[in-house]
Design a protein around this motif. Structure first.
Motif, PDB file in Angstrom:
ATOM      1  N   ARG A 100       3.203 -23.851  19.569  1.00  0.00           N
ATOM      2  CA  ARG A 100       2.282 -23.788  20.717  1.00  0.00           C
ATOM      3  C   ARG A 100       1.358 -22.575  20.597  1.00  0.00           C
ATOM      4  NH1 ARG A 100       7.225 -24.927  23.772  1.00  0.00           N
ATOM      5  NH2 ARG A 100       7.245 -27.124  24.406  1.00  0.00           N
ATOM      6  N   ALA A 101       1.941 -21.429  20.270  1.00  0.00           N
ATOM      7  CA  ALA A 101       1.129 -20.216  20.128  1.00  0.00           C
ATOM      8  C   ALA A 101       0.128 -20.373  18.983  1.00  0.00           C
ATOM      9  CB  ALA A 101       2.023 -19.005  19.887  1.00  0.00           C
ATOM     10  N   GLY A 102       0.556 -20.997  17.898  1.00  0.00           N
ATOM     11  CA  GLY A 102      -0.342 -21.218  16.775  1.00  0.00           C
ATOM     12  C   GLY A 102      -1.526 -22.098  17.139  1.00  0.00           C
ATOM     13  N   ALA A 143      -5.383 -21.032  16.979  1.00  0.00           N
ATOM     14  CA  ALA A 143      -6.369 -21.847  16.268  1.00  0.00           C
ATOM     15  C   ALA A 143      -7.544 -22.205  17.175  1.00  0.00           C
ATOM     16  CB  ALA A 143      -5.704 -23.116  15.732  1.00  0.00           C
ATOM     17  N   GLU A 144      -7.254 -22.489  18.430  1.00  0.00           N
ATOM     18  CA  GLU A 144      -8.293 -22.878  19.377  1.00  0.00           C
ATOM     19  C   GLU A 144      -9.200 -21.709  19.742  1.00  0.00           C
ATOM     20  OE1 GLU A 144      -8.609 -24.673  23.957  1.00  0.00           O
ATOM     21  OE2 GLU A 144      -6.664 -24.424  22.984  1.00  0.00           O
ATOM     22  N   SER A 145      -8.645 -20.499  19.737  1.00  0.00           N
ATOM     23  CA  SER A 145      -9.397 -19.348  20.254  1.00  0.00           C
ATOM     24  C   SER A 145      -9.813 -18.356  19.169  1.00  0.00           C
ATOM     25  CB  SER A 145      -8.581 -18.633  21.339  1.00  0.00           C
ATOM     26  OG  SER A 145      -7.259 -18.363  20.919  1.00  0.00           O
ATOM     27  N   ARG A 146      -9.686 -18.746  17.879  1.00  0.00           N
ATOM     28  CA  ARG A 146     -10.322 -18.048  16.762  1.00  0.00           C
ATOM     29  C   ARG A 146      -9.820 -16.619  16.558  1.00  0.00           C
ATOM     30  NH1 ARG A 146     -14.920 -20.539  15.081  1.00  0.00           N
ATOM     31  NH2 ARG A 146     -14.337 -19.447  13.167  1.00  0.00           N
ATOM     32  N   TRP A 147      -8.640 -16.470  15.986  1.00  0.00           N
ATOM     33  CA  TRP A 147      -8.042 -15.161  15.727  1.00  0.00           C
ATOM     34  C   TRP A 147      -7.951 -14.898  14.219  1.00  0.00           C
ATOM     35  CZ3 TRP A 147      -5.615 -11.703  19.349  1.00  0.00           C
ATOM     36  CH2 TRP A 147      -5.653 -12.141  20.682  1.00  0.00           C
ATOM     37  N   THR A 148      -8.117 -13.641  13.853  1.00  0.00           N
ATOM     38  CA  THR A 148      -7.717 -13.137  12.542  1.00  0.00           C
ATOM     39  C   THR A 148      -6.311 -12.563  12.674  1.00  0.00           C
ATOM     40  OG1 THR A 148      -9.963 -12.638  11.789  1.00  0.00           O
ATOM     41  CG2 THR A 148      -8.184 -11.380  10.787  1.00  0.00           C
ATOM     42  N   LEU A 190       1.232 -17.624  11.787  1.00  0.00           N
ATOM     43  CA  LEU A 190       0.324 -17.229  10.714  1.00  0.00           C
ATOM     44  C   LEU A 190      -0.586 -18.387  10.308  1.00  0.00           C
ATOM     45  CD1 LEU A 190      -0.225 -14.792   8.766  1.00  0.00           C
ATOM     46  CD2 LEU A 190       1.380 -15.895   7.181  1.00  0.00           C
ATOM     47  N   ALA A 191      -0.043 -19.592  10.290  1.00  0.00           N
ATOM     48  CA  ALA A 191      -0.817 -20.761   9.871  1.00  0.00           C
ATOM     49  C   ALA A 191      -1.989 -21.041  10.806  1.00  0.00           C
ATOM     50  CB  ALA A 191       0.089 -21.993   9.800  1.00  0.00           C
ATOM     51  N   GLY A 192      -1.906 -20.594  12.065  1.00  0.00           N
ATOM     52  CA  GLY A 192      -2.962 -20.891  13.030  1.00  0.00           C
ATOM     53  C   GLY A 192      -4.179 -19.999  12.927  1.00  0.00           C
ATOM     54  N   GLY A 193      -4.099 -18.888  12.214  1.00  0.00           N
ATOM     55  CA  GLY A 193      -5.200 -17.931  12.163  1.00  0.00           C
ATOM     56  C   GLY A 193      -6.392 -18.439  11.375  1.00  0.00           C
ATOM     57  N   ASP A 194      -7.587 -17.982  11.767  1.00  0.00           N
ATOM     58  CA  ASP A 194      -8.799 -18.316  11.003  1.00  0.00           C
ATOM     59  C   ASP A 194      -8.792 -17.629   9.650  1.00  0.00           C
ATOM     60  OD1 ASP A 194      -9.605 -19.740  13.182  1.00  0.00           O
ATOM     61  OD2 ASP A 194     -11.511 -18.707  13.446  1.00  0.00           O
ATOM     62  N   ASN A 197      -8.584 -19.826   6.449  1.00  0.00           N
ATOM     63  CA  ASN A 197      -7.899 -21.064   6.785  1.00  0.00           C
ATOM     64  C   ASN A 197      -8.731 -22.253   6.285  1.00  0.00           C
ATOM     65  OD1 ASN A 197      -7.172 -23.470   8.388  1.00  0.00           O
ATOM     66  ND2 ASN A 197      -5.821 -22.060   9.462  1.00  0.00           N
ATOM     67  N   PRO A 198      -8.187 -23.106   5.426  1.00  0.00           N
ATOM     68  CA  PRO A 198      -8.979 -24.210   4.872  1.00  0.00           C
ATOM     69  C   PRO A 198      -9.519 -25.165   5.929  1.00  0.00           C
ATOM     70  CG  PRO A 198      -6.944 -23.907   3.616  1.00  0.00           C
ATOM     71  CD  PRO A 198      -6.835 -23.051   4.850  1.00  0.00           C
ATOM     72  N   ALA A 199      -8.705 -25.475   6.958  1.00  0.00           N
ATOM     73  CA  ALA A 199      -9.157 -26.398   7.998  1.00  0.00           C
ATOM     74  C   ALA A 199     -10.315 -25.801   8.784  1.00  0.00           C
ATOM     75  CB  ALA A 199      -7.993 -26.746   8.930  1.00  0.00           C
ATOM     76  N   GLN A 200     -10.209 -24.506   9.131  1.00  0.00           N
ATOM     77  CA  GLN A 200     -11.285 -23.861   9.872  1.00  0.00           C
ATOM     78  C   GLN A 200     -12.518 -23.694   8.997  1.00  0.00           C
ATOM     79  OE1 GLN A 200     -11.110 -23.172  13.201  1.00  0.00           O
ATOM     80  NE2 GLN A 200     -13.304 -22.843  12.942  1.00  0.00           N
ATOM     81  N   ASP A 201     -12.309 -23.502   7.712  1.00  0.00           N
ATOM     82  CA  ASP A 201     -13.438 -23.344   6.802  1.00  0.00           C
ATOM     83  C   ASP A 201     -14.295 -24.608   6.770  1.00  0.00           C
ATOM     84  OD1 ASP A 201     -14.835 -21.698   4.871  1.00  0.00           O
ATOM     85  OD2 ASP A 201     -14.094 -23.075   3.347  1.00  0.00           O
ATOM     86  N   ASP A 202     -13.653 -25.773   6.828  1.00  0.00           N
ATOM     87  CA  ASP A 202     -14.399 -27.028   6.871  1.00  0.00           C
ATOM     88  C   ASP A 202     -15.249 -27.120   8.135  1.00  0.00           C
ATOM     89  OD1 ASP A 202     -13.353 -27.791   4.459  1.00  0.00           O
ATOM     90  OD2 ASP A 202     -11.808 -29.097   5.297  1.00  0.00           O
ATOM     91  N   LEU A 203     -14.652 -26.747   9.280  1.00  0.00           N
ATOM     92  CA  LEU A 203     -15.404 -26.772  10.538  1.00  0.00           C
ATOM     93  C   LEU A 203     -16.548 -25.770  10.515  1.00  0.00           C
ATOM     94  CD1 LEU A 203     -12.598 -27.065  13.258  1.00  0.00           C
ATOM     95  CD2 LEU A 203     -14.346 -28.763  12.702  1.00  0.00           C
TER      96      LEU A 203
END
Length: 433
Positions: free
Chosen positions: A166-168, A172-177, A194-198, A277-283
């Motif tokens: 949930r925290a991740g 991910a939604e709110s764009r954290w390093t 860790l996986a959720g970070g940009d 993050n590969p997923a965020q990089d695509d977005l």
């Protein structure tokens, strides 16, 4: 025929077969063990109920979001959180410890960071429901104050799997390093955070092991594995949507919860847990194409490739990585004059006018000048970052460190920083199950 001839032929055949086998890699380090905390103090613990309908299908968790946040009174009982506006913790410290978590209290604590557009949360403790609530509340207040650069500086030996997921998702939604400092750990369920970070900068240790079902009513292996299949289904789904390799879940299954497998720098990259993050990089690619243009995206891609080959080496600490990255930016025209806030490492520009550290090229220092716009590429100067050393995984460490006993805040000595370590490790624990 001599009675010894058949035996001689058999011996020759055995020698020939042994010679055909590939030689072991002499450089491969053995898997190493270190002590870690009990399930009550860390680990990857699953407690969410699972009905018959849930299994073996994936049981969905209630989503955590920054919409409709619960602002009822809360206490952070399993950790400490400090908030500061500086990225240079070695000189500026970690800021003020948060003792009140109401909306107005957080707004007051974060208001000074609004002028700089960046804040850093230093969290040390277990991943629990209160941690998820804290991340939700900070994201909401940061949005209200228009603080768009957010750094989670974490030191956690794990906690609740469902809350880490949930925290991740909130992260991910709110764009954290996310940072894992030298001397810090991110073990067990913390890996899901860790996986959720940009973007992830790792100078400490990241470890995984098998998930523990604390609320299970299983009495046979088959029943327990049925429950775990549902839990791991959640984990795989979470990792996949956040750009991390689902192989992490498979590797967790193979590590007993009495042990802890420390991931090497190469494994962290392979599993998508280090760097961008590969997923965020695509977005970001799609968004930046619309906002900053094709040329910006091409230069950004070229910068990322150059950073990986020039700067991102396992034997470099986070300070050296940032120094190299900041110096490399000018080669590719960053910070970009039209899109400065989207440029690589732009969080260091947002504190204001940047000045080189006097007389020390490898040391960087952030000099905050509120209200000053980011400078064009020709005028930009390096900024200071925290002296965090990237350690290759594989060190035999004391039980206290792996159990997340708070490490000293001072940078390590040269002797400790220069020590050599094996490449991978597994940690023996005192956990049950």
């Amino acid at each position: 025929m001599s009675p010894w001839r058949p035996r001689l032929l058999l011996l020759i055949a055995c020698v020939a077969l042994a010679a055909c086998r590939p030689a072991g890699d002499p450089a491969a380090a053995p898997v190493e063990t270190v002590e870690v905390a009990s399930p009550e103090e860390g680990g990857a613990v699953s407690t969410a109920p699972l009905s018959d309908e849930d299994m073996p299908e994936v049981a969905n968790l209630p989503e955590a979001s920054i919409e409709g946040v619960d602002w009822s009174p809360m206490v952070l009982s399993d950790g400490t959180a400090s908030l500061g506006c500086e990225l240079d913790y070695a000189n500026a410290g970690d800021g003020d410890v948060l003792g009140a978590f109401e909306r107005e209290a957080l707004r007051e604590a974060m208001s000074a960071c609004a002028e700089r557009g960046v804040f850093r949360l230093r969290f040390r403790g277990r991943v629990t429901q209160e941690f998820t609530q804290l991340m939700q509340r900070l994201a909401v207040v940061a949005d209200e104050l228009q603080i768009n650069k957010r750094v989670l500086d974490i030191d956690s030996s794990g906690g609740m799997v469902e809350e880490a997921i949930r925290a991740g998702d909130v992260i991910a939604e709110s764009r954290w390093t996310i940072w894992v400092r030298e001397g810090a750990v991110c073990h067990s369920s913390c890996v899901f955070v860790l996986a959720g970070g940009d973007t992830r900068l790792i100078g400490g240790r990241v470890g995984i092991h098998r998930i523990i079902r604390m609320s299970s009513s299983a009495s046979t292996r088959a029943e327990l594995n049925r429950e775990l299949r549902a839990v791991y289904g959640r984990v795989r789904d979470y990792l996949e949507r956040n750009g991390a390799a689902v192989a992490v879940a498979d590797l967790m299954m193979a590590v007993p919860n009495r042990s802890l497998r420390i991931l090497t720098p190469d494994e962290l990259k392979l599993y998508g847990l280090d760097g961008v993050n590969p997923a965020q990089d695509d977005l970001d690619r799609l968004r930046l194409m619309r906002k900053c243009g094709q040329d910006f995206v091409n230069r950004r891609d070229a910068y990322v490739r150059a950073f990986d080959t020039t700067c991102n080496a396992p034997d470099r600490d986070v300070e050296q990585l940032a120094a190299c990255g900041l110096e490399l930016r000018g080669t590719f025209g960053f910070p970009d004059e039209q899109c400065p806030s989207e440029s690589p490492l732009s969080e260091f520009d947002l504190v204001g006018q940047l000045t080189a550290a006097a007389g020390i090229a490898s040391r960087l220092r952030i000099l905050g000048v509120p209200g000053v716009e980011p400078q064009p590429a020709a005028e930009a100067r390096p900024a200071n970052v925290a002296p965090v050393r990237r350690r290759a995984a594989g060190t035999q460490v004391p039980a206290a460190e792996a159990s997340n006993v708070p490490p000293p805040e001072a940078p390590p000595s040269d002797e400790s920083a220069d020590s050599t370590e094996p490449a991978a490790e597994t940690a023996e624990t005192d956990e049950e199950g």
